[in-house]
Design an enzyme around this catalytic site. Structure first.
Site, PDB file in Angstrom:
ATOM      1  N   HIS A 134      -8.004  45.615 -49.367  1.00 30.64           N
ATOM      2  CA  HIS A 134      -8.661  45.365 -48.069  1.00 30.64           C
ATOM      3  C   HIS A 134      -9.753  46.523 -47.920  1.00 30.64           C
ATOM      4  O   HIS A 134      -9.507  47.646 -47.018  1.00 30.64           O
ATOM      5  CB  HIS A 134      -7.571  45.565 -46.848  1.00 30.64           C
ATOM      6  CG  HIS A 134      -6.661  44.452 -47.029  1.00 30.64           C
ATOM      7  ND1 HIS A 134      -6.832  42.949 -47.416  1.00 30.64           N
ATOM      8  CD2 HIS A 134      -5.359  44.318 -46.610  1.00 30.64           C
ATOM      9  CE1 HIS A 134      -5.968  42.354 -47.300  1.00 30.64           C
ATOM     10  NE2 HIS A 134      -4.939  42.928 -46.913  1.00 30.64           N
ATOM     11  N   THR A 181      -3.226  38.289 -52.495  1.00 31.17           N
ATOM     12  CA  THR A 181      -3.991  39.126 -51.265  1.00 31.17           C
ATOM     13  C   THR A 181      -2.993  40.236 -51.064  1.00 31.17           C
ATOM     14  O   THR A 181      -1.670  40.226 -51.290  1.00 31.17           O
ATOM     15  CB  THR A 181      -4.197  38.464 -50.081  1.00 31.17           C
ATOM     16  OG1 THR A 181      -3.014  38.183 -49.343  1.00 31.17           O
ATOM     17  CG2 THR A 181      -5.136  37.218 -50.216  1.00 31.17           C
ATOM     18  N   ASP A 182      -3.567  41.528 -50.684  1.00 31.88           N
ATOM     19  CA  ASP A 182      -2.551  42.571 -50.197  1.00 31.88           C
ATOM     20  C   ASP A 182      -2.240  41.954 -48.754  1.00 31.88           C
ATOM     21  O   ASP A 182      -2.797  40.753 -48.319  1.00 31.88           O
ATOM     22  CB  ASP A 182      -3.519  43.844 -49.733  1.00 31.88           C
ATOM     23  CG  ASP A 182      -2.377  45.145 -49.895  1.00 31.88           C
ATOM     24  OD1 ASP A 182      -1.334  44.843 -49.820  1.00 31.88           O
ATOM     25  OD2 ASP A 182      -3.032  46.143 -50.207  1.00 31.88           O
ATOM     26  N   ALA A 183      -1.226  42.459 -48.083  1.00 28.50           N
ATOM     27  CA  ALA A 183      -0.844  42.028 -46.927  1.00 28.50           C
ATOM     28  C   ALA A 183      -1.872  41.465 -45.948  1.00 28.50           C
ATOM     29  O   ALA A 183      -2.462  42.663 -45.412  1.00 28.50           O
ATOM     30  CB  ALA A 183       0.363  42.856 -46.448  1.00 28.50           C
ATOM     31  N   LEU A 184      -1.726  40.544 -45.233  1.00 26.49           N
ATOM     32  CA  LEU A 184      -2.773  40.067 -44.396  1.00 26.49           C
ATOM     33  C   LEU A 184      -2.386  40.807 -42.960  1.00 26.49           C
ATOM     34  O   LEU A 184      -3.315  40.630 -41.955  1.00 26.49           O
ATOM     35  CB  LEU A 184      -2.903  38.541 -44.267  1.00 26.49           C
ATOM     36  CG  LEU A 184      -3.567  38.056 -45.523  1.00 26.49           C
ATOM     37  CD1 LEU A 184      -3.476  36.440 -45.357  1.00 26.49           C
ATOM     38  CD2 LEU A 184      -5.021  38.345 -45.829  1.00 26.49           C
TER      39      LEU A 184
END
Length: 483
Positions: A220, A255-258
């Site tokens: 992100h 994905t990294d944590a949304l």
């Protein structure tokens, strides 16, 4: 009117959820049966090995090929050993030792332990090149600041994990190592031309792709030349044009944590972020740590709505769910190597300790540990020399509140050993060290990213390259403070 069952199942097949507590609640298992790709385990889910094995077995009653992921990097980021600290040194220590065969062994041991507990995906290794000394979120999670060294160890770690039978997920693409902000709290910017990324940040990702990494995690972070104003997680130029087309990655993009602010603020929430990530080319969406059934259903409903209004093509979501399923199939077919933590990590941590100056004649010093806040990635894991000290007084202080004269009076004729993490950027840390060293014998133990700062006047500066349980014991041994 409820969601179309087929579309709901398709949407669920792209999601990694999470649940609270040591026992999977019924809804967590039911969602797996309904098609949820899997769950990520966090410290709150981990009490002891038998309990973890029982939890993963319970999740498999929902579906045998459920993905069960964890952030078990070794070193400062550990979930299995969150109550005590990891028995393995982290990447910075392994990079400092620079023995790629040892890196492979360490990660194989970590992987074998995970497989033995029924965990199938390790959200590791971190392969970011830590080029910024003030990076608040990578630091000791990185193998170092040299792209070639990081690339070699990244490939070795990936090979070690996957030889044990757990899928590796290299992170954070296209590189979080140059940031001076934490994407858990804001959207960091790396404002550099793509050519610099290719020279500095991307070689480790090329190496893990070549090593057969089954998954890569997005960052992100904003790289204006590639992503514009949005994070890389929402950038097709990064996830498809760069990662897949240029670097040839064919595995699963996670994905990294949304829920992290670097994504959620840019998207307007977790559910809209899920749609943007899928449209950009992500396959498996890590929702985050604070998850319940309602949140999972909201995210799935948003994906289904996006299929209906044209924000998402069904072929794209089918492709994403298919890649998540391929990852699950690989984990089922992988080896069944199992293991428990070994002494390997402690021996490795001793090799990483670097001493500048003289450690003789310490006797029984006063050990002063300086408080340092943990990042969200690390969590509140014990660190320091305390558990390893024999007949040695230790106190804990906040650098900005400590009274140097009081510390000197308390030490008396004894030397002071100051233990800290990232001391060069700890508020009040450099000033406290300088003041004490000007009037008293002081040894500094740096258990964070060492940077180039060296305080004048200290007897010795000891670098551990990490704050794991193994690093703490290695430092205490180097100081002669253990039994």
């Amino acid at each position: 009117m409820g969601l179309d069952p087929g579309l709901r199942r398709l949407a669920l097949g792209t999601l990694l959820a999470a649940y609270p507590g040591p026992v999977p609640p019924d809804w967590a298992v039911d969602l797996v049966a309904d098609g949820l790709a899997g769950h990520t385990l966090f410290g709150r889910n981990i009490h002891q090995p038998a309990q973890v094995a029982a939890s993963t077995a319970a999740l498999r009653t929902g579906r045998p090929d459920v993905l069960i992921a964890i952030d078990e990097e070794g070193g400062d980021v550990t979930r299995l050993a969150h109550a005590t600290g990891s028995p393995y040194p982290g990447n910075a220590a392994l990079g400092a030792i620079d023995d790629v065969s040892l890196t492979r062994q360490i990660h194989h041991a970590i992987g074998a332990e995970l497989v033995g507990l029924g965990i199938t995906v390790n959200l590791a290794p971190t392969v970011d090149v830590n080029s910024a000394d003030d990076n608040p979120v990578i630091g000791t999670r990185s193998f170092g600041a040299d792209p070639a060294r990081v690339a070699a160890h990244a490939a070795a770690a990936t090979a070690g994990l996957q030889a044990a039978g757990v899928a590796a997920c290299a992170k954070h693409f296209p590189g979080h190592g140059a940031t001076v902000a934490d994407s858990h709290h804001e959207l960091p910017t790396v404002d550099v031309p793509p050519d610099l990324l290719r020279r500095r940040d991307l070689p480790p990702f090329a190496a893990v792709v070549a090593a057969g990494a089954r998954a890569v995690m997005t960052a992100h972070i904003r790289v204006p030349a590639l992503t514009g104003d949005r994070p890389a997680t929402f950038s097709r130029a990064v996830l498809v044009d760069l990662l897949r087309d240029e670097y040839g990655f064919t595995g699963t993009v996670i994905t990294d944590a949304l829920e992290m602010k670097g994504a959620a603020l840019a998207a307007g929430g977790i559910a809209p972020g899920a749609v943007l990530a899928l449209a950009a080319g992500a396959d498996l969406l890590c929702i985050g740590a604070r998850v319940d059934a309602d949140l999972v259903e909201r995210v799935a409903a948003e994906i289904v709505a996006a299929l209906g209004d044209g924000r998402l093509a069904r072929s794209r979501v089918e492709q994403a769910a298919g890649r998540a399923a391929e990852l699950a199939a690989w984990t089922r077919a992988a080896g069944t190597s199992t293991g428990t933590p070994t002494r390997l990590g402690y021996a490795a941590a001793r090799r990483a300790v670097h001493v500048e100056g003289v450690l003789t004649g310490l006797g029984r010093p006063l050990v002063v540990q300086l408080h340092a806040a943990a990042t969200i990635a690390e969590g509140r894991v014990p660190w320091g020399l305390g558990p390893h000290l024999h007949d040695t007084e230790q106190i804990r202080v906040v650098a900005t509140e400590a009274d140097p004269e009081d510390l000197c009076r308390r030490a008396g004729s004894r030397p002071i050993v100051l233990v800290g993490r990232h001391l060069h950027r700890l508020p009040g840390g450099p000033e406290l060290v300088a003041t004490l060293a000007a009037r008293h014998p002081v040894v500094v133990v740096e258990m964070g990213w060492p940077a180039s700062w060296r305080p004048p006047g200290v007897r010795a500066f000891v670098t551990t390259y990490g704050a794991s349980h193994a690093n703490g014991r290695a430092a205490a041994e180097a100081l002669g403070l253990t039994r």
